[in-house]
Every structure is written in structure tokens, then in C-alpha cells.
Motif scaffolding. Structure first.
Motif, mmCIF file in Angstrom:
data_model
loop_
_atom_site.group_PDB
_atom_site.id
_atom_site.type_symbol
_atom_site.label_atom_id
_atom_site.label_comp_id
_atom_site.label_asym_id
_atom_site.label_seq_id
_atom_site.Cartn_x
_atom_site.Cartn_y
_atom_site.Cartn_z
ATOM 1 N N ILE A 132 -21.540 26.315 55.332
ATOM 2 C CA ILE A 132 -20.097 26.038 55.386
ATOM 3 C C ILE A 132 -19.325 27.024 54.526
ATOM 4 N N VAL A 133 -19.763 27.232 53.279
ATOM 5 C CA VAL A 133 -18.993 28.092 52.379
ATOM 6 C C VAL A 133 -19.061 29.562 52.765
ATOM 7 N N SER A 134 -20.003 29.935 53.603
ATOM 8 C CA SER A 134 -20.064 31.334 54.042
ATOM 9 C C SER A 134 -18.984 31.655 55.072
ATOM 10 N N SER A 135 -18.358 30.623 55.630
ATOM 11 C CA SER A 135 -17.275 30.857 56.584
ATOM 12 C C SER A 135 -15.982 31.199 55.835
ATOM 13 N N ASP A 136 -14.992 31.636 56.571
ATOM 14 C CA ASP A 136 -13.756 32.121 55.960
ATOM 15 C C ASP A 136 -12.729 31.039 55.647
ATOM 16 N N ALA A 137 -12.908 29.831 56.188
ATOM 17 C CA ALA A 137 -11.890 28.800 55.993
ATOM 18 C C ALA A 137 -12.545 27.430 55.989
ATOM 19 N N TRP A 138 -12.185 26.631 54.991
ATOM 20 C CA TRP A 138 -12.718 25.277 54.902
ATOM 21 C C TRP A 138 -11.992 24.461 53.833
ATOM 22 N N VAL A 139 -12.113 23.144 54.006
ATOM 23 C CA VAL A 139 -11.772 22.175 52.971
ATOM 24 C C VAL A 139 -13.048 21.353 52.794
ATOM 25 N N ILE A 140 -13.530 21.268 51.561
ATOM 26 C CA ILE A 140 -14.736 20.485 51.271
ATOM 27 C C ILE A 140 -14.378 19.446 50.226
ATOM 28 N N ASP A 141 -14.652 18.174 50.550
ATOM 29 C CA ASP A 141 -14.370 17.130 49.571
ATOM 30 C C ASP A 141 -15.666 16.567 49.020
ATOM 31 N N GLY A 142 -15.665 16.370 47.716
ATOM 32 C CA GLY A 142 -16.809 15.791 47.030
ATOM 33 C C GLY A 142 -17.137 16.558 45.777
ATOM 34 N N ASN A 143 -17.741 15.870 44.835
ATOM 35 C CA ASN A 143 -18.085 16.501 43.566
ATOM 36 C C ASN A 143 -19.476 17.113 43.618
ATOM 37 N N TYR A 144 -20.494 16.273 43.589
ATOM 38 C CA TYR A 144 -21.879 16.721 43.584
ATOM 39 C C TYR A 144 -22.044 17.922 42.656
ATOM 40 N N GLY A 145 -21.903 17.623 41.362
ATOM 41 C CA GLY A 145 -21.906 18.650 40.322
ATOM 42 C C GLY A 145 -23.099 19.575 40.357
ATOM 43 N N ALA A 177 -14.529 29.338 46.600
ATOM 44 C CA ALA A 177 -13.262 28.601 46.682
ATOM 45 C C ALA A 177 -12.118 29.469 46.190
ATOM 46 N N ASP A 178 -11.013 29.439 46.923
ATOM 47 C CA ASP A 178 -9.814 30.124 46.429
ATOM 48 C C ASP A 178 -8.805 29.117 45.872
ATOM 49 N N ALA A 179 -9.081 27.820 46.087
ATOM 50 C CA ALA A 179 -8.231 26.770 45.518
ATOM 51 C C ALA A 179 -9.094 25.539 45.248
ATOM 52 N N ILE A 180 -8.763 24.852 44.175
ATOM 53 C CA ILE A 180 -9.441 23.609 43.810
ATOM 54 C C ILE A 180 -8.361 22.567 43.548
ATOM 55 N N VAL A 181 -8.446 21.470 44.272
ATOM 56 C CA VAL A 181 -7.532 20.358 44.043
ATOM 57 C C VAL A 181 -8.327 19.270 43.330
ATOM 58 N N PHE A 182 -7.882 18.913 42.145
ATOM 59 C CA PHE A 182 -8.531 17.889 41.333
ATOM 60 C C PHE A 182 -7.642 16.659 41.351
ATOM 61 N N LEU A 183 -8.115 15.605 42.026
ATOM 62 C CA LEU A 183 -7.404 14.326 42.042
ATOM 63 C C LEU A 183 -7.849 13.570 40.789
ATOM 64 N N GLU A 242 -15.128 15.277 31.933
ATOM 65 C CA GLU A 242 -15.114 16.501 31.120
ATOM 66 C C GLU A 242 -16.105 17.541 31.647
ATOM 67 N N ARG A 243 -17.267 17.091 32.094
ATOM 68 C CA ARG A 243 -18.246 18.021 32.670
ATOM 69 C C ARG A 243 -17.678 18.678 33.935
ATOM 70 N N THR A 244 -16.978 17.913 34.735
ATOM 71 C CA THR A 244 -16.345 18.465 35.936
ATOM 72 C C THR A 244 -15.275 19.478 35.550
ATOM 73 N N VAL A 245 -14.445 19.137 34.582
ATOM 74 C CA VAL A 245 -13.393 20.044 34.127
ATOM 75 C C VAL A 245 -14.010 21.352 33.618
ATOM 76 N N ARG A 246 -15.097 21.248 32.844
ATOM 77 C CA ARG A 246 -15.771 22.458 32.333
ATOM 78 C C ARG A 246 -16.320 23.319 33.463
#
Length: 166
Positions: free
Chosen positions: A56-69, A79-85, A134-138
Motif C-alpha cells: 500500500i505505501v509503495s503507491s503514490d496516494a493513500w489514507v491509512i488509519d490505525g496505529n500499530y506502533g 507519509a506526507d501528512a499525519i493526522v493525529f486524533l 507519548e510513545r506515539t508522539v515520539r
């Protein structure tokens, strides 16, 4: 924004937000829960889960939801953008409880994984701000510094963001 990660606590509304964001931007949406969970709430083998994300990430366009650290390192570099809810835990917990009541027995999260009452999961949601935030933020700062980061702290902010995008 063409390659967008949506992260946050369970119950923050990542899947719904991602569907709406993908629709507004004309981007395909992937929900990591659907890649990770196999019928009967069995975890996918790590190599399968990682290979699916790599494709999926090898493609040029996507939205992926989920953490899975443990696999963020696969998504963050592309990723060119990260939305943190980053919603309060009381909102997230209320939402997962309502979802369980509304969708009990339905397998909307992942095929073959019906919604169920799960005290361990509710405890995870309640503890997420202390144990995982905090681990996610880091991780986002360390591995996603190149990406535009958007932090939304209330459902109203998320709705307004989607309204402006659309």
C-alpha cells in the motif's frame, strides 16, 4: 496531501475520519484493522501484515488509519501528512462502548471479527493516554518529522477540518 496516516486512540474515530478524508480528496483508504485481524480475532502473521502495508505505501496516494506502533516505521517514511486524533479518553471510551452496543455481533472492524464486549480492550482505551500516547508522539516526531502533522483535539475540530478540505 497524497499519502496520509491517521492515528489516535481507539474510539477517536480514525476509520470514519479516514473514509471521509479519502472521499474528500479522492484517495483510497486502508484500515489497518482489516489487514491485522483474521477471523476469530486471530492476529495476522507479522510478515503478512508488513507485506500488505509495504504494498500500500509503495503507491503514490493513500489514507491509512490505525496505529500499530510496531509497524509505523513502514508507513512514516512515505507519509506526507499525519493526522493525529488526540481526543480525551472519556470521548474515546464512550465511543467504543456505544460502538459495541450499536454493532454487537457485527464484523464491521474486520471480516470474521464480530464486535463484542471486551473489558481488556476498554481498559486499553482508558489507559492509552498514559501508556501509549507519548510513545506515539515520539515516533511521529522521530520518524515523521518530514511530514505535515495535524493534531486535532476535539471531534468538532475534526469535523471542521473535513469541512474545509471538502
Amino acid at each position: 496531501m497524497r499519502r496520509i496516516m491517521v492515528v489516535g486512540c481507539s474510539g477517536a474515530g480514525k476509520s470514519t475520519f479516514s473514509r471521509r478524508l479519502g472521499a474528500a480528496l479522492g484517495l483510497p483508504v486502508t484500515h489497518l484493522d482489516r489487514l491485522f485481524w483474521r477471523p476469530g480475532w486471530t492476529r495476522a502473521p507479522e510478515e503478512d501484515f508488513h507485506a500488505a502495508q509495504q504494498e500500500i505505501v509503495s503507491s503514490d496516494a493513500w489514507v491509512i488509519d490505525g496505529n500499530y506502533g510496531a509497524s509505523m516505521h513502514l508507513r512514516l517514511p512515505r507519509a506526507d501528512a499525519i493526522v493525529f486524533l488526540d481526543f480525551p479518553r472519556r470521548i474515546c471510551l464512550r465511543r467504543v462502548l456505544v460502538r459495541c452496543l450499536r454493532e454487537h455481533g457485527q464484523d464491521n472492524q474486520a471480516p470474521g471479527c464480530p464486535e463484542r464486549f471486551d473489558r481488556e480492550f476498554y481498559s486499553y482505551v482508558w489507559r492509552w493516554p498514559k501508556d501509549h500516547r507519548e510513545r506515539t508522539v515520539r515516533r511521529l516526531a522521530d520518524q515523521g518529522a518530514h511530514a505535515r502533522r495535524i493534531v486535532l483535539t476535539r471531534p468538532r475540530e475534526a469535523a471542521e477540518f473535513l469541512r474545509r478540505i471538502g
